[in-house]
Write an enzyme that holds these catalytic residues in place. Sequence first.
Site, short mmCIF file in Angstrom:
data_model
loop_
_atom_site.label_atom_id
_atom_site.label_comp_id
_atom_site.label_asym_id
_atom_site.label_seq_id
_atom_site.Cartn_x
_atom_site.Cartn_y
_atom_site.Cartn_z
N THR A 66 0.84 -1.19 0.00
CA THR A 66 0.00 0.00 0.00
C THR A 66 0.87 1.24 0.00
O THR A 66 2.06 1.19 0.35
CB THR A 66 -0.90 0.04 1.25
OG1 THR A 66 -0.08 0.05 2.43
CG2 THR A 66 -1.83 -1.16 1.31
N THR A 175 -5.03 12.65 1.05
CA THR A 175 -4.09 12.76 2.17
C THR A 175 -3.95 11.43 2.88
O THR A 175 -4.84 10.59 2.85
CB THR A 175 -4.60 13.80 3.20
OG1 THR A 175 -5.73 13.25 3.88
CG2 THR A 175 -4.99 15.09 2.53
N ALA A 206 -11.02 9.36 -1.94
CA ALA A 206 -10.39 8.07 -2.24
C ALA A 206 -9.09 7.95 -1.46
O ALA A 206 -8.14 7.32 -1.93
CB ALA A 206 -10.14 7.93 -3.74
N ARG A 208 -8.51 8.08 2.83
CA ARG A 208 -8.85 7.28 4.00
C ARG A 208 -10.21 7.77 4.52
O ARG A 208 -10.50 8.97 4.51
CB ARG A 208 -7.78 7.41 5.10
CG ARG A 208 -6.48 6.69 4.78
CD ARG A 208 -6.66 5.17 4.81
NE ARG A 208 -5.40 4.44 4.64
CZ ARG A 208 -4.96 3.97 3.49
NH1 ARG A 208 -5.66 4.21 2.38
NH2 ARG A 208 -3.83 3.29 3.43
N GLU A 237 -14.34 0.92 8.32
CA GLU A 237 -14.27 -0.21 7.37
C GLU A 237 -13.87 -1.49 8.12
O GLU A 237 -13.04 -1.44 9.03
CB GLU A 237 -13.24 0.07 6.28
CG GLU A 237 -13.62 1.16 5.31
CD GLU A 237 -12.53 1.38 4.25
OE1 GLU A 237 -11.66 0.50 4.08
OE2 GLU A 237 -12.56 2.44 3.60
N HIS A 254 -13.65 0.69 -1.21
CA HIS A 254 -12.20 0.87 -1.09
C HIS A 254 -11.45 0.09 -2.18
O HIS A 254 -10.54 -0.70 -1.91
CB HIS A 254 -11.71 0.43 0.29
CG HIS A 254 -10.40 1.04 0.68
ND1 HIS A 254 -10.00 1.20 1.98
CD2 HIS A 254 -9.37 1.53 -0.07
CE1 HIS A 254 -8.81 1.75 2.04
NE2 HIS A 254 -8.39 1.95 0.80
N GLY A 257 -7.85 2.06 -6.03
CA GLY A 257 -6.53 1.73 -6.54
C GLY A 257 -6.37 0.30 -7.00
O GLY A 257 -5.24 -0.16 -7.20
#
Length: 380
Positions: A66, A175, A206, A208, A237, A254, A257
């Site tokens: 990540t 961020t 997109a 956190r 989540e 989520h 990406g």
Amino acid sequence: MRILADENIPVVDAFFADQGSIRRLPGRAIDRAALAEVDVLLVRSVTEVSRAALAGSPVRFVGTCTIGTDHLDLDYFAEAGIAWSSAPGCNARGVVDYVLGCLLAMAEVRGADLAERTYGVVGAGQVGGRLVEVLRGLGWKVLVCDPPRQAREPDGEFVSLERLLAEADVISLHTPLNRDGEHPTRHLLDEPRLAALRPGTWLVNASRGAVVDNQALRRLLEGGADLEVALDVWEGEPQADPELAARCLIATPHIAGYSLEGKLRGTAQIYQAYCAWRGIAERVSLQDVLPETWLAGLQLNPGCDPVWALATLCRAVYDPRSDDAAFRRSLTGDSATRRAAFDALRKHYPPRREITGLRVATGGRVELQRVVRALGAQLV
């Protein structure tokens, strides 16, 4: 080496098979007991790698596929001499593709001209920085807020968050989640800031989930606020708020990406860091595991509308509305059912490619070439 990997990390065998034994577990099931006989730990953002989990374990290397590291206890890593690596930028392009898809959906619903909007990008790191490049490459007006980067680049073109929120028609958040420090980002968009957004603002998160106060946003939307919202990330989540999701134009679990390139790139990057830590040569590269692009080439008619070309190229690769539909179907049943569905959608996510893999011919028209170059596709 005894390697434990999140079961959703792809091509682990291709990169690590010759490095020792590999065991896999669901990311949320990796705990202190699971680490009792592990030297190398490979995780994603769903696994909290804390002092409590690691203390007394033989773990000596942690790799996370990540960009963010808020799930890693880096202070303890330093104290315990544990080497670690993240995968900065691995899925950045996939997130940019996601944001572009959301903007196209919002423009369609609102009947808006994307070129006439003012874009505010909060956080100009791996993801936000690439998004800024794309938007400016298209000739669109972009405001950028990134206080840490501004401190490093005092001559850069940055604005305050207050100015960005006051002037931008579109706000995209990129961020990290910092709960403390000089620039905390938890609830960066809190109730007062959300309430102060201009009518007609488009908001995309997109980054956190906790960067936005989800409860405050839900109350605002329930009260009829004139906003278009796209959320890929959620507070708590895998427990997403179904009432908030119902009021978003785009709601996804989520996966912004989750491009194929991004997933494979993440594994490749932690493998490279692992090899550097071991002092061994890399035996496998990203190109060894990356399949050929699925669209061999696209031919745009030189007379086509550049706005149509932009939408067509983006949607030829990805349209977030399909993920939105699947996510909404999962938001039924009790909380345990919804949590399981959230993780299942991520685990069984269908392969998706990045715009950068497209090869596009434009017949030499300059306006179309600008679109292709801005998107990062290959001009032929």
